[in-house]
Design a protein around this motif. Structure first.
Motif: not given
Length: 136
Positions: A1-9, A61-66, A117-123, A125-130
């Motif tokens: 599962m991926y989460i999106l860190h919005k302030p970083l995005a 909030r479409k994290v995978n598409a993001f 900016g592109a690197l920060i956008l990539i970072l 969205a992170r993968k989180v262990k469920v």
């Protein structure tokens, strides 16, 4: 599962957007510094379009598409840098004239902020262990 860190995005979107407008990307003699719009209009429009898609996916909030679009944006920035670099070095197709042109036109520090900016956008969205709990 991926989460999106919005302030970083939002930071990545802001840096990328502001760098295309306000940072110099190319130094042209007798004219001065050019931003991305002055360097190549189609490159600017596509870059801003990809950033707009990133922002819209961030809102809905479409994290995978993001994640996919941010990787596409990072690839686009690298492709744009290479296109500008090779256009400077091979504009006329004559070695002597292209050498003179390559020595007079200089790439500037705006590319660094676009890549940042592109690197920060990539970072963002992170993968989180469920951890699944046993249902006993």
């Amino acid at each position: 599962m991926y989460i999106l860190h919005k302030p970083l995005a939002w930071t990545g979107v802001g840096i990328s957007t502001l760098s295309t407008v306000f940072c110099p990307f190319l130094r042209v003699p007798l004219v001065g510094n050019w931003n991305l719009y002055q360097t190549d209009t189609s490159l600017f429009v596509t870059t801003i379009g990809l950033l707009a898609v990133c922002v819209s996916l961030l809102f809905i909030r479409k994290v995978n598409a993001f994640r996919v679009v941010t990787r596409l944006f990072a690839g686009w920035t690298v492709l744009g840098f290479l296109a500008v670099y090779f256009k400077i070095n091979n504009y006329f197709g004559m070695k002597l004239v292209d050498g003179v042109l390559a020595r007079t036109l200089h790439l500037k520090w705006g590319w660094f902020f676009l890549f940042l900016g592109a690197l920060i956008l990539i970072l963002s969205a992170r993968k989180v262990k469920v951890i699944k709990e046993d249902q006993s």
